[in-house]
Each structure stands twice: as C-alpha cells, then as structure tokens.
Design a protein around this motif. Structure first.
Motif, PDB file in Angstrom:
ATOM      1  N   GLU A 170     -26.988 -57.594   7.200  1.00 15.40           N
ATOM      2  CA  GLU A 170     -28.440 -57.756   7.309  1.00 15.40           C
ATOM      3  C   GLU A 170     -29.042 -58.598   6.163  1.00 15.40           C
ATOM      4  OE1 GLU A 170     -30.272 -54.002   8.257  1.00 15.40           O
ATOM      5  OE2 GLU A 170     -32.234 -54.798   7.669  1.00 15.40           O
ATOM      6  N   GLU A 171     -28.713 -58.192   4.963  1.00 15.70           N
ATOM      7  CA  GLU A 171     -29.300 -58.850   3.790  1.00 15.70           C
ATOM      8  C   GLU A 171     -28.919 -60.336   3.677  1.00 15.70           C
ATOM      9  OE1 GLU A 171     -31.841 -58.896   1.263  1.00 15.70           O
ATOM     10  OE2 GLU A 171     -32.094 -57.335   2.794  1.00 15.70           O
ATOM     11  N   LYS A 219     -22.943 -50.687  14.501  1.00 19.64           N
ATOM     12  CA  LYS A 219     -24.027 -50.266  13.613  1.00 19.64           C
ATOM     13  C   LYS A 219     -23.712 -50.645  12.153  1.00 19.64           C
ATOM     14  CE  LYS A 219     -25.430 -46.255  15.350  1.00 19.64           C
ATOM     15  NZ  LYS A 219     -25.329 -44.791  15.311  1.00 19.64           N
ATOM     16  N   ARG A 232     -23.661 -54.542  11.597  1.00 13.75           N
ATOM     17  CA  ARG A 232     -25.020 -55.082  11.614  1.00 13.75           C
ATOM     18  C   ARG A 232     -25.738 -54.808  10.282  1.00 13.75           C
ATOM     19  NH1 ARG A 232     -28.114 -57.839  15.773  1.00 13.75           N
ATOM     20  NH2 ARG A 232     -26.997 -57.618  17.718  1.00 13.75           N
ATOM     21  N   ARG A 233     -25.516 -53.569   9.792  1.00  9.49           N
ATOM     22  CA  ARG A 233     -26.153 -53.195   8.536  1.00  9.49           C
ATOM     23  C   ARG A 233     -25.591 -54.036   7.378  1.00  9.49           C
ATOM     24  NH1 ARG A 233     -26.105 -47.779   9.616  1.00  9.49           N
ATOM     25  NH2 ARG A 233     -24.055 -47.639   8.658  1.00  9.49           N
ATOM     26  N   ARG A 234     -24.268 -54.201   7.408  1.00  6.65           N
ATOM     27  CA  ARG A 234     -23.580 -54.900   6.322  1.00  6.65           C
ATOM     28  C   ARG A 234     -24.076 -56.337   6.158  1.00  6.65           C
ATOM     29  NH1 ARG A 234     -19.010 -57.976   6.002  1.00  6.65           N
ATOM     30  NH2 ARG A 234     -18.467 -57.688   8.185  1.00  6.65           N
TER      31      ARG A 234
END
Lengths: 487, 442
Positions: A315-316, A308, A311-313
């Motif tokens: 994303e941008e 999680k 994936r967040r890290r």
C-alpha cells in the motif's frame, strides 16, 4: 469438436482462431468485431519483415533440458542459435538451475537437396545429434525449404524413434504456412502432446502448470506463499516435467496467446482444469487469479489471507509511486494477450494507457471457456481509444507514436524499442515476461517506469542524430491505407 | 561442404547481402521472402557481429514481401512487384536492392525480371542453399560492381579498392578498413574501402576509377574481385588481412611491389610507425617474464582471422599456438591457399591446422592433437592456455579452465563499435585485449 488435432499438424491460427493482423480503432470496436468474428485479415501492399513460426518454435524447443534439436533447414535459419545459447545460460543462472546449453544441429539443406530430397541427410543429422549430445528426445524442426520440397518428416521421425528408442518429435513450423507467427508455439505444443505428454498416473494437488516464455522464476516464490509448487513450462523444463504435466492440479499462463491450445487439450483429455481468468498482471487480476488457483488447489482461505496481506504490504510504496507517476502517458506494443496484461498494470500506478498495439489478434480462443483478455481489459480499465493490431510494421507504428507522443513506450518484442529512441521517446523493454506479475510486479513496473523516464536525454540525443528511412509525405500524411483485398 | 552443421557460425546468403547493405548509407533492401527471414537473420547477425544494429533500414524496418502459402502455390512475382512499387513510394533511399530467400527461389520466382521493370532497382538472388553469409556478401558486392558502378574511361593513378572484409560477420570490419586505408596512405596509395568510415554510395560509384582491387581475404570476395576485372578492367591482388607489425610490413611490401614502389621509400614510411608501435609493445617486456605472460594458444576463427591471429600471437607475442581450427566450409583450392599461410611458420610455433565449422568438434580436434592426461609418469599439460575463438568457445574455455578472447563470429559477449585488429594500431589493440584476458585474478 475436439481441441486436439488428430492430424500431425495443428491448424494455423488464421483459420483456427480467426486471427487478424490489422485493425485501427478503439478497444470496444475490436472487441465487438471479434465477438462477431467479422474482422478480416487482408494482405499488405507494403510490408516490413516480422517473425515466423520457426523462430517462435525454437524459443521453446531449444530450451528443453535433455533434448536436442535438428533444424531441417538451410543453414541461415539457425543463425540465431548463439543468442539462444546466451539466453539459456543467463536464465539458468538467474533461476539457480544448472547451465543450459542449446544442443542444435542444422541439416544444412543445400541446392542439391532441394532437388533430390534431404531425408537421408535428416536421418544423419538426427543420428549425429544423438551421438554428440546424448539426448533423451529430439525435436525435428521444419523450415520453409523442407516444406516446399515436401519432406516427409513424419516417416523419418517414426523411423528414427524406433531406431533410437526415445521420442523424435516433428515440429511443423514452416514459416510460410501462417501469417501468424504464434502458430509456431502451437506446432511445438502439438508435437509435445502427440509424442511426449503421458496420461496422468495420479494428481499432484499442489502442482500448478504455468506455460511461460524463457524468463525469471517470479511465479515460484509467489505461489510458494500458498504452499504450491510451479511446473514452469516449457523453457528450461526437463523432459520429466513435460511428460507429467498431465498430473498437475491446474494450468495457468503467463500469456493467453502462448498456450491456449495445449492448456485446452490438457483439460479436455486429462482433466487438468485451466485457469479461466487473465494472468496476474495488475492488482485486480492478481486477486482474481489467486482465487482461481486456490479454487483448484483447495487453498481458498489461504488465498484470501494472502491477498489481504499482500495488498497491505504494498500500500505505502504504491501510493508513493502513484504520486510520482500520476498523469504520465504510456503506449504499449506487445503480442496479443500480453499487451492486455501490461496495459492492466498502469491504472494501478496512475499512468494513462494512451494507446495499445497488439502484434496480432485472435478473435477466438481454443476453447469457449478461455478468458477474453481484451474484454477483461475493457471491463478493468474502460475503453482504450487508440487500439491497433499490426504485426510490427514500424512504418505504421512510427506514425502512431508521432501522433500520440506518449511519455513512455513499452515494448515486449525485440528490435522495436529502437522506434521509440529514434523518435526521442523514452522506452522500456519488457524482455522478461515474468517481471511484472503479482503485487510486487506493479511496484517494480512503477520503479522501472521512473528509471526509463530518466533516459529522456539519451532518447533525445539519439533522435537528434538518427535519420528515419521514410519519405516525408508518408510521415506527414493522414494514415494512408496500404492493405489489400481480404484473403 | 554440404554436410550437417552443429551450431553454425554464419547466416545465409541473404544475411550476408543484408549485412553489406546495412553498411551502405541510405541503401534500402527489399526482401522477397516469408515474414521471418529478415528479422531472424538480423537478430542473429546483430548480436553475432558485436551488436551491429539495424542501421538506416535494416532490422524490423527492412521491407519484405512476406509471402505465404498462397504465393507458394501460385507464385509470388506479382506480390513482389507490388512490394517494390510500394517500397519506392514510402521508403526514402538512394539504392534499392531486391534479395531473395530460399522459399521464393524454390518456387521459381525470378526476382531479376521482377526488378527490371523498375529503373535503378537491383536484384541479387540470395537463397541460403546457395551459400552462407560470407558468400552473400560477395554476391551482393558483385551485383553492385556489375550493375551499379558506372564504367570509367581513365584510371586514377595509385588508387586502390579494398574488399574482402564481411560486414555482419566481421565485427571489426569498419575499424579494420580505417586502419587499412591509413596504412595504404603511408605509401602514397589512395584507398577506396567502399564501406568505411565516412564513405558513401558515391565512393562505390567511383570505384571503377581505381587501378587495383586489393582483396584482403584468401576466401571471401573472389566474385567481386573478378567482377571489377571483367566489367571495369581492374586487376586484383590478394593481400590477406595483416595483424601486427610483421604482417603489416609484408602487406605493404606486397602492395608496394605491385605498384613498383621503392623498398627504401616503404621502409622510410614505416620508420615512424615502428617507433610508435614498438614504443607501446615493448612495455610488455617488463612484465612478460615476471608475470608469466606466455601462453599456449587454441585459435578457432574464420578464414580471415585464423591465419592472421595465429601468426600474430606466435611471432609477435611468443606464444605457442598448438591448434588452429578454421571454421568456414572451403573448397580444396581455398584450403590449399590457407595451408600455405601456415607453411611459413617456424617449426617450434607451427600449429596443427584443422578445418571444421562444427561448434562441438573443437574439443575433439584438441584431444586428437594433444595427448591426454592418463596418469603417465610425466605429463606435459597444455597449460597455461588461451582460447581465441568465438562465443561458442566460451564453454570450452570454461571446461579447460583457461583464458578466453572471442573475436570471430559470433561474438555475442562483446559490443564492438570502431575497434580494429588490423594493421599496427589493430595489432596493439589485440595485444591489449589478449594480455588483458590473461592477467591473473582478473
């Protein structure tokens, strides 16, 4: 039937894994044909040089810390030793390890030896390697010449082992024995299993074996995030690391083509479970791989958290890369499973894999549970229209590139990128197999693609002045078939 | 000669032949070999020779019969004939040459008889157990001279073939040939260097019209020189690769003497060259002493470079070469010839000369020739030192904490295009590289 061969030699891949060297069609056709095991391995009427088992074997044996290698061969087989030396130095430095120097002696088989045998010379070379390098294990590498004269490496190795008091490991990597050069990896692993790997004295619950090529240590910090340690095998590993690989919590691969043989045996003989999903290339395979590793190491909850967070890290930055790269096309040339690994990255970047060439294809794996990376790739990315299996052979590869004209070519094997540049196609070399693993690997690949596309001018300049050695009819014609009878 | 070798400094005969063919525009090799030979040899020679590249049809493009176990049992000549035929259909070349590997020679395949069916296709057996890549160069060139170069009735006055520099082993062969050609032109000789800049197969075909073959090597190229003599009636002269002014002068005088050229004329020709050369070299006189540019020297190189480079640093740079290791396997006669090259040195700069190709042996020879520091009351250290050798001497230089310049095969840590160490411009370049390597804090 046992995976571990009881004989001194492991069966060559064309018989053991029904490996093939030619195919033309789509991914689904190759997958279906392989499942039925009905694809053959015909010889070629026209061929260009490729690789041999000995060359593959030395990528492992030359880089074992604390070991020396005696190449039982004419002197020419050892010409590549200086490159290995430079590689060993560079990679040790990159991984923060003490400098690795290749300790190699060539027995220098000459004409006289081809008639009268060279066993005495081999003994002398082994003793000399012992004296000069002070190793704790010696690999004896076979060659075409030692194979043809029928040299009994087995008896010399046993004799010398007794004399020196440490393992002397014959590696049966004669170049003519198999058309599939990866057989050379199997030969090294078989030698390790016979002479070096010990029965487990316990289980190290946080240790993960990763069978790998010589490269950077991306896996180490990556698995550190789960509190796990990596046993990086075989290049730059110490003898101790090799002996105790049987104690790891599980075994994973950088590339299934490399080490399914030894991984299968470790599971069968020593109860080290093998990770049964493809390696962590591309986001979905990385998720699945982490979950699978976590299953064997009791880190399930941590893995879910990590997935999680990672994936967040990314994303941008990933979104930005996608915007820049959307619609680009790439053609992949690499060894069997590694081509599937690379191909699985590009969907995450919005790049279309316009075609794929694997340098051979194993229709089987060593044990039935091992992942079918081609099938997994089709499940992950859909069918790929232009799929070939071809053992280098630039005369064929060039025709495909001329027809498909990808925006970018990516190649894993040395001395093939020149095809791209001479055709004016920007080309990326995946020399370090570790570079593109995990979540960061996807980002790095995107960045590298952008940089490589910027070499368009260089590629066009070279193409503008390079001459290809093929006759025009060959370049212009429909792909003529130059393969012979099934063998 | 047939002993074991710790980290070889050359490839096999096949590699030497491939190195030469790669130097000839539009030449196509056809390997009768297992799949790995062509690539393995290429990848070693490529980097070892300063990133030589595969050229027109080398590297992974090299046609190869890729024989396997079946051929080992039943023979591979049929497969070879198939491969020659398909190569000629697909590959666009002006010269096709069949080369062999150890394995096919051991199973008794006859590549010459297989090639004979195809008009114009040459064959040279090149198994590694016959010799190394220096020898392979000679075997290949000999084949070209005997089987390819057409005989010529008359000779062109003052024309010279130049041989003895081995492409794929000598990273600087092409730049060196350019300089040799230029030097010979200074005294009115027209050199055909066969594989130099701008030269092509046509030059090789025309080589029978030369009056003389100059062999730049004490060791390599003898078969080829003899072939020119026997087949085409061209005598040959040994004039070793010159580096720097003193050797170049001697080189031109030797060649000039053969042609009966006036010494005065040669000196005239050298006058302008001297002005250019020493205008550059004398720049160092302002810094030589101030920056302490004198060095002890350890030279580890092949038979072409070892004597020439040792003499250059000793005589023109004022250095003290204490040990020179020649790294080729040599016959007694070849060794004697090299020994004589060192006999002319002044006693104060004469090095100890050893013959040994083993990479790890250099340290031992150094220990033999230079007393170790054992806490004597006074110890004369071999310092400051420079190691001039190959990539294999990098470790040694690091251990000795001294400067280092690689120039003899393998030179994996340098990229070499048109750089030359031969002759006058080459001597200046070598001086630049050597002084560059010792500038403190670099």
């Amino acid at each position: 039937m046992s995976i571990l061969s009881e004989s001194p030699e492991v069966e060559v891949r064309e018989r053991r894994l029904l490996s093939i060297l030619s195919y033309e069609g789509d991914a689904e056709g190759l997958s279906a044909g392989s499942k039925a095991g009905r694809l053959g391995c015909p010889g070629r009427l026209y061929s260009q040089c490729s690789d041999c088992a000995e060359g593959c074997a030395e990528t492992m044996t030359y880089h074992v810390r604390g070991a020396a290698v005696v190449s039982h061969a004419p002197v020419g087989c050892g010409v590549n030793v200086s490159n290995h030396n430079i590689l060993g130095r560079a990679v040790s430095e990159a991984r923060g390890l003490p400098t690795h120097k290749v300790n190699m002696i060539s027995s220098n088989i000459v004409e006289h030896d081809t008639i009268y045998g060279a066993a005495e010379k081999l003994r002398r070379a082994v003793r000399e390697a012992d004296r000069r390098f002070g190793p704790r294990a010696i690999f004896i590498q076979a060659s075409c010449a030692s194979g043809i004269i029928g040299e009994n490496l087995e008896s010399v190795a046993s004799e010398m082992e007794e004399e020196l008091g440490y393992p002397v490991i014959p590696v049966y990597c004669e170049g003519f024995k198999s058309k599939i050069w990866s057989t050379g990896f199997d030969a090294v692993f078989h030698g390790l299993l016979r002479k070096l790997v010990q029965a487990p004295g316990g289980r190290e619950k946080d240790l993960v074996n990763i069978f790998n090529f010589e490269g950077s240590d991306q896996f180490i910090p990556f698995l550190h995030k789960l509190g796990l340690r990596v046993n990086y095998l075989v290049p730059l590993a110490s003898l101790e690391q090799l002996k105790t690989m049987s104690q790891a919590a599980c075994t994973a691969h950088i590339c299934e083509t490399l080490a399914t043989y030894i991984a299968g045996v470790l599971e069968e003989r020593f109860g080290v479970p093998e990770v049964k999903v493809p390696p962590p290339f591309g986001l979905n395979w990385t998720d699945a791989w982490l979950r699978e590793i976590a299953r064997y190491t009791g880190k399930e909850a941590e893995a879910e958290e990590l997935i999680k967070a990672e994936r967040r890290r990314i994303e941008e930055p990933l979104k930005k890369l996608r915007e820049q790269l959307r619609g680009r096309t790439i053609y992949v040339v690499s060894g069997d499973s590694f081509a599937h690994n690379l191909a699985n990255i590009y969907k995450d970047l919005g790049i279309e894999v316009i075609g794929l060439n694997t340098l051979h294809h194993d229709q089987r794996t060593d044990s039935p549970g091992q992942p079918d990376t081609l099938g997994e790739l089709i499940r992950s990315c859909g069918n790929i229209k232009n799929v070939t299996v071809c053992n280098k052979q630039p005369h064929q590869a060039i025709k495909i590139l001329l027809r498909l004209r990808p925006d970018l070519l990516i190649v894993r094997h040395m001395n093939l990128t020149t095809m791209g540049l001479k055709l004016g196609i920007p080309t990326l070399f995946e020399g370090d197999a570790n570079f593109s693993i995990g979540y960061d690997g996807v980002l790095k690949m995107g960045q590298r693609v952008i940089e490589a596309l910027a070499t368009k001018k260089l590629a066009e300049t070279i193409a503008g002045h390079a001459r290809l050695p093929y006759r025009q009819w060959w370049l212009d014609g429909e792909n003529p078939r130059y393969t012979g009878e099934e063998q | 000669m047939a002993g074991i070798i710790d980290r070889p400094r050359f490839g096999c005969a096949l590699g030497g032949a491939l190195g030469l063919l790669r130097a000839i525009p539009r030449a196509v090799p056809i390997l009768h070999a297992p799949a790995g030979c062509g690539y393995s040899v290429y990848i070693g020679l490529n980097a070892g020779a300063g990133y030589y590249g595969g050229g027109y049809c080398g590297s992974t493009s090299a046609p190869s019969s890729n024989v396997v176990e079946k051929e080992a049992v039943f023979g591979g000549e049929e497969r070879l004939r198939e491969q020659i035929a398909s190569t000629m259909e697909i590959m666009d070349g002006d010269l096709y040459v069949v080369l062999s590997s150890c394995m096919v020679e051991m199973i008794g395949d006859d590549i010459r008889s297989a090639a004979r069916i195809f008009p114009g296709v040459l064959a040279t057996p090149t198994p590694s157990f016959h010799g190394n890549s220096y020898h392979g160069y000679d075997l290949m060139l000999e084949t070209l001279i005997r089987d390819y170069v057409p005989e010529q009735a008359g000779k062109k006055p003052r024309s010279v073939n130049v041989i003895g520099l081995v492409p794929g082993q000598d990273a600087f062969y092409k730049g060196n040939l350019r300089e040799i050609k230029r030097l010979l032109a200074l005294i009115g000789l027209k050199a055909n260097t066969l594989i130099g800049e701008g030269e092509s197969l046509e030059d090789i075909r025309r080589s029978a019209e030369s009056e003389l073959t100059l062999n730049l090597s004490d060791v390599y190229g003898s078969l080829s020189a003899e072939a020119f003599k026997e087949k085409h009636g061209i005598p040959w002269l040994r004039a070793p690769l010159p580096v720097g002014y003193l050797q170049t002068e001697k080189f031109l005088l030797t060649v000039g003497e053969y042609f009966g050229l006036d010494r005065e004329m040669i000196d005239q020709a050298l006058q302008r060259e001297r002005e250019v050369y020493f205008d550059y070299l004398e720049r160092i006189s302002d810094s030589y002493n101030d920056l302490d540019f004198q060095r002890y020297g350890l030279v580890v190189a092949d038979a072409n470079y070892a004597p020439a480079v040792t003499a250059f640093v000793a005589e023109e740079l004022g250095w003290l070469p204490r040990l020179t290791v020649v790294t080729d396997p040599l016959t007694g006669e070849q060794r004697a010839r090299l020994d004589s090259r060192f006999e002319t040195f002044e006693p104060s700069i004469k090095p100890e000369v050893r013959y040994d190709g083993n990479a790890s042996a250099v340290r031992r020879h150094l220990a033999d020739t230079w007393e170790r520091n054992r806490n004597q009351k006074y110890y004369e250290a071999l310092s400051p030192l420079i190691v001039i050798g190959s990539y294999f001497e990098k470790d040694l230089a690091e251990q000795l904490k001294c400067s280092y310049l690689p120039l003899s095969f393998p030179v994996n840590s340098r990229v070499i295009f048109n750089r030359a160490y031969a002759g006058l411009s080459g001597g200046l370049t070598l001086a630049e590289d050597l002084f560059g390597a010792i500038i403190p804090g670099r």
